[in-house]
Design a protein around this motif. Sequence first.
Motif, PDB file in Angstrom:
ATOM      1  N   GLN A 221       0.822  -1.201   0.000  1.00  0.00           N
ATOM      2  CA  GLN A 221       0.000   0.000   0.000  1.00  0.00           C
ATOM      3  C   GLN A 221       0.858   1.254   0.000  1.00  0.00           C
ATOM      4  OE1 GLN A 221      -2.299  -1.488   3.530  1.00  0.00           O
ATOM      5  NE2 GLN A 221      -4.011  -0.622   2.371  1.00  0.00           N
ATOM      6  N   THR A 222       0.540   2.154  -0.929  1.00  0.00           N
ATOM      7  CA  THR A 222       1.122   3.484  -0.941  1.00  0.00           C
ATOM      8  C   THR A 222       0.067   4.450  -0.419  1.00  0.00           C
ATOM      9  OG1 THR A 222       0.419   3.913  -3.215  1.00  0.00           O
ATOM     10  CG2 THR A 222       2.571   2.850  -2.900  1.00  0.00           C
ATOM     11  N   ALA A 223       0.306   5.734  -0.569  1.00  0.00           N
ATOM     12  CA  ALA A 223      -0.637   6.718  -0.023  1.00  0.00           C
ATOM     13  C   ALA A 223      -2.038   6.550  -0.594  1.00  0.00           C
ATOM     14  CB  ALA A 223      -0.123   8.129  -0.303  1.00  0.00           C
ATOM     15  N   ASN A 224      -2.144   6.237  -1.886  1.00  0.00           N
ATOM     16  CA  ASN A 224      -3.452   6.215  -2.547  1.00  0.00           C
ATOM     17  C   ASN A 224      -3.749   4.938  -3.314  1.00  0.00           C
ATOM     18  OD1 ASN A 224      -4.197   9.186  -2.093  1.00  0.00           O
ATOM     19  ND2 ASN A 224      -2.212   9.374  -3.118  1.00  0.00           N
ATOM     20  N   HIS A 225      -2.838   3.970  -3.275  1.00  0.00           N
ATOM     21  CA  HIS A 225      -2.991   2.807  -4.144  1.00  0.00           C
ATOM     22  C   HIS A 225      -2.634   1.519  -3.422  1.00  0.00           C
ATOM     23  CE1 HIS A 225      -3.743   5.230  -7.711  1.00  0.00           C
ATOM     24  NE2 HIS A 225      -2.750   6.012  -7.315  1.00  0.00           N
ATOM     25  N   THR A 226      -3.121   0.415  -4.013  1.00  0.00           N
ATOM     26  CA  THR A 226      -2.874  -0.916  -3.448  1.00  0.00           C
ATOM     27  C   THR A 226      -2.456  -1.873  -4.547  1.00  0.00           C
ATOM     28  OG1 THR A 226      -4.530  -0.587  -1.710  1.00  0.00           O
ATOM     29  CG2 THR A 226      -3.928  -2.864  -2.221  1.00  0.00           C
ATOM     30  N   ALA A 227      -1.429  -2.650  -4.258  1.00  0.00           N
ATOM     31  CA  ALA A 227      -1.033  -3.760  -5.120  1.00  0.00           C
ATOM     32  C   ALA A 227      -1.017  -5.030  -4.282  1.00  0.00           C
ATOM     33  CB  ALA A 227       0.344  -3.513  -5.735  1.00  0.00           C
ATOM     34  N   VAL A 228      -1.315  -6.139  -4.914  1.00  0.00           N
ATOM     35  CA  VAL A 228      -1.271  -7.445  -4.257  1.00  0.00           C
ATOM     36  C   VAL A 228      -0.340  -8.333  -5.065  1.00  0.00           C
ATOM     37  CG1 VAL A 228      -2.577  -9.524  -3.679  1.00  0.00           C
ATOM     38  CG2 VAL A 228      -3.568  -7.265  -3.237  1.00  0.00           C
ATOM     39  N   ILE A 229       0.593  -8.996  -4.381  1.00  0.00           N
ATOM     40  CA  ILE A 229       1.459  -9.982  -5.028  1.00  0.00           C
ATOM     41  C   ILE A 229       1.095 -11.353  -4.479  1.00  0.00           C
ATOM     42  CG2 ILE A 229       3.813 -10.741  -5.466  1.00  0.00           C
ATOM     43  CD1 ILE A 229       4.768  -7.907  -4.994  1.00  0.00           C
TER      44      ILE A 229
ATOM     45  N   MET B  58      -7.232 -13.110   2.593  1.00  0.00           N
ATOM     46  CA  MET B  58      -6.741 -11.958   1.840  1.00  0.00           C
ATOM     47  C   MET B  58      -7.829 -10.898   1.698  1.00  0.00           C
ATOM     48  SD  MET B  58      -3.528 -12.614   1.014  1.00  0.00           S
ATOM     49  CE  MET B  58      -3.236 -11.392  -0.248  1.00  0.00           C
ATOM     50  N   VAL B  59      -9.019 -11.336   1.378  1.00  0.00           N
ATOM     51  CA  VAL B  59     -10.139 -10.390   1.219  1.00  0.00           C
ATOM     52  C   VAL B  59     -10.424  -9.664   2.535  1.00  0.00           C
ATOM     53  CG1 VAL B  59     -12.646 -10.239   0.842  1.00  0.00           C
ATOM     54  CG2 VAL B  59     -11.214 -11.586  -0.721  1.00  0.00           C
TER      55      VAL B  59
ATOM     56  N   VAL C 279      -9.719  -1.099   1.592  1.00  0.00           N
ATOM     57  CA  VAL C 279      -9.433  -1.144   0.161  1.00  0.00           C
ATOM     58  C   VAL C 279     -10.709  -1.441  -0.623  1.00  0.00           C
ATOM     59  CG1 VAL C 279      -8.196  -2.410  -1.649  1.00  0.00           C
ATOM     60  CG2 VAL C 279      -7.046  -1.850   0.509  1.00  0.00           C
ATOM     61  N   GLU C 280     -10.952  -0.659  -1.664  1.00  0.00           N
ATOM     62  CA  GLU C 280     -12.045  -0.916  -2.587  1.00  0.00           C
ATOM     63  C   GLU C 280     -11.528  -1.328  -3.961  1.00  0.00           C
ATOM     64  OE1 GLU C 280     -14.496   2.555  -2.637  1.00  0.00           O
ATOM     65  OE2 GLU C 280     -15.239   2.252  -0.581  1.00  0.00           O
ATOM     66  N   THR C 281     -10.342  -0.814  -4.316  1.00  0.00           N
ATOM     67  CA  THR C 281      -9.744  -1.116  -5.612  1.00  0.00           C
ATOM     68  C   THR C 281      -8.329  -1.645  -5.427  1.00  0.00           C
ATOM     69  OG1 THR C 281     -11.016   0.610  -6.747  1.00  0.00           O
ATOM     70  CG2 THR C 281      -9.007  -0.159  -7.837  1.00  0.00           C
ATOM     71  N   VAL C 282      -8.046  -2.769  -6.039  1.00  0.00           N
ATOM     72  CA  VAL C 282      -6.677  -3.279  -6.125  1.00  0.00           C
ATOM     73  C   VAL C 282      -6.141  -2.823  -7.477  1.00  0.00           C
ATOM     74  CG1 VAL C 282      -5.227  -5.338  -6.264  1.00  0.00           C
ATOM     75  CG2 VAL C 282      -7.120  -5.257  -4.632  1.00  0.00           C
ATOM     76  N   ASP C 283      -5.233  -1.870  -7.446  1.00  0.00           N
ATOM     77  CA  ASP C 283      -4.736  -1.295  -8.691  1.00  0.00           C
ATOM     78  C   ASP C 283      -3.965  -2.310  -9.520  1.00  0.00           C
ATOM     79  OD1 ASP C 283      -5.322   1.792  -8.350  1.00  0.00           O
ATOM     80  OD2 ASP C 283      -4.583   1.050  -6.417  1.00  0.00           O
TER      81      ASP C 283
ATOM     82  N   GLU D 194     -13.098 -11.443  -7.355  1.00  0.00           N
ATOM     83  CA  GLU D 194     -14.557 -11.342  -7.197  1.00  0.00           C
ATOM     84  C   GLU D 194     -14.973 -10.203  -6.282  1.00  0.00           C
ATOM     85  OE1 GLU D 194     -15.657 -15.112  -5.634  1.00  0.00           O
ATOM     86  OE2 GLU D 194     -15.044 -16.222  -7.453  1.00  0.00           O
ATOM     87  N   ASN D 195     -14.149  -9.855  -5.293  1.00  0.00           N
ATOM     88  CA  ASN D 195     -14.573  -8.944  -4.234  1.00  0.00           C
ATOM     89  C   ASN D 195     -14.098  -7.501  -4.382  1.00  0.00           C
ATOM     90  OD1 ASN D 195     -16.012 -10.368  -1.721  1.00  0.00           O
ATOM     91  ND2 ASN D 195     -14.617 -11.837  -2.695  1.00  0.00           N
ATOM     92  N   PHE D 196     -13.228  -7.222  -5.370  1.00  0.00           N
ATOM     93  CA  PHE D 196     -12.699  -5.867  -5.508  1.00  0.00           C
ATOM     94  C   PHE D 196     -12.675  -5.442  -6.967  1.00  0.00           C
ATOM     95  CE2 PHE D 196     -10.832  -7.736  -1.727  1.00  0.00           C
ATOM     96  CZ  PHE D 196     -11.090  -6.764  -0.772  1.00  0.00           C
ATOM     97  N   GLU D 197     -12.702  -4.130  -7.160  1.00  0.00           N
ATOM     98  CA  GLU D 197     -12.387  -3.606  -8.480  1.00  0.00           C
ATOM     99  C   GLU D 197     -10.900  -3.832  -8.708  1.00  0.00           C
ATOM    100  OE1 GLU D 197     -14.437  -2.331 -10.808  1.00  0.00           O
ATOM    101  OE2 GLU D 197     -16.044  -2.969  -9.466  1.00  0.00           O
ATOM    102  N   ILE D 198     -10.554  -4.312  -9.887  1.00  0.00           N
ATOM    103  CA  ILE D 198      -9.162  -4.624 -10.192  1.00  0.00           C
ATOM    104  C   ILE D 198      -8.726  -3.786 -11.385  1.00  0.00           C
ATOM    105  CG2 ILE D 198      -7.495  -6.416 -10.736  1.00  0.00           C
ATOM    106  CD1 ILE D 198      -8.855  -7.010  -8.124  1.00  0.00           C
ATOM    107  N   GLY D 199      -7.605  -3.075 -11.223  1.00  0.00           N
ATOM    108  CA  GLY D 199      -7.108  -2.261 -12.326  1.00  0.00           C
ATOM    109  C   GLY D 199      -6.371  -3.089 -13.361  1.00  0.00           C
ATOM    110  N   HIS D 200      -5.349  -3.821 -12.931  1.00  0.00           N
ATOM    111  CA  HIS D 200      -4.535  -4.644 -13.827  1.00  0.00           C
ATOM    112  C   HIS D 200      -4.237  -5.968 -13.143  1.00  0.00           C
ATOM    113  CE1 HIS D 200      -3.417  -1.299 -16.611  1.00  0.00           C
ATOM    114  NE2 HIS D 200      -3.556  -0.582 -15.517  1.00  0.00           N
TER     115      HIS D 200
END
Length: 293
Positions: free
Chosen positions: A59-67, A78-79, A87-91, A111-117
């Motif tokens: 997590q950064t100030a405004n974004h989230t990544a999951v590895i 995880m959810v 978190v609402e969006t996983v960038d 299934e549970n979050f908006e996903i950017g990429h």
Amino acid sequence: MRKILPVLLAALTLVLTGCSNAPAESSPTQDTTTAAVSETTPLTVTFMKVGKADGMILQTANHTAVIDCGEKSDGKKMVARLQEYGVETVDYLILSHYDQDHIGGAPKVIENFEIGHVIGAKQQEDSKRYDKLSEALDAKNLTLELPGTPTTFTLDDAEFTLYPHKAGDYRDGYDNNCSLVVKVTHHNETLLFTGDAMEERLAEIMDIGDCDLLKVPYHGREIANLPTFLSKVTPEYAVISTNEEELAESTVTALQEIGAETHITFQDGNIIAVSDGSSIAITTEGLPAEETT
């Protein structure tokens, strides 16, 4: 003063994952959305306790990544943690490779979050676990991006570089050696996530540069050239996501020899690393009461 992990039992089990072969899909996106931040803001990494598996939230100030997302049974965990963080969006959902202990929980996250990429390893795969991932992606109209060359994107003031595997095939551990390696640069701090890289893959990234925090490859199992790799990247901190049976004494010894402060999930529970751009602080949540009795 650094905390050195004590030497564990001398005889620990070495488990090798199998390999599978089928066409991968899609093509990579090279560069991506960036939120401009002029000041230094924290980068937080949560290494989830998911047994002999990997699941990490960045997590950064405004974004989230999951590895990676652990096993299928870890998807709810995880959810829940992502929801706890608001978190609402996983960038970016980054999948190092397609073994069950790395992508099993991914459909639940999708299934549970908006996903950017969604970015994955460019490898051939034919398995039920991969089919479940594909179904989850199709349901959300998402494309699996497969970088064939190093790819960089920025989330706030953290730069992510993804390094795909180089060889067309490997003598041993095909799936593991196809691991997508992730290097995160946060001002003066560098964090390196190596998936399940084995000997041949580590040889490919020997010149990746120094890191301050290393996610130890292959769940801490024995790798012949791991000591050489550690001498090249010289981490101050190391995190091993594993269970007691998988951890090799040779890995523990190699980390001791370079003086790395080492944390492992089966002993420490969830592990949280926070970079302020000039140093990293690590805290651990400990084991649930039922696991300490």
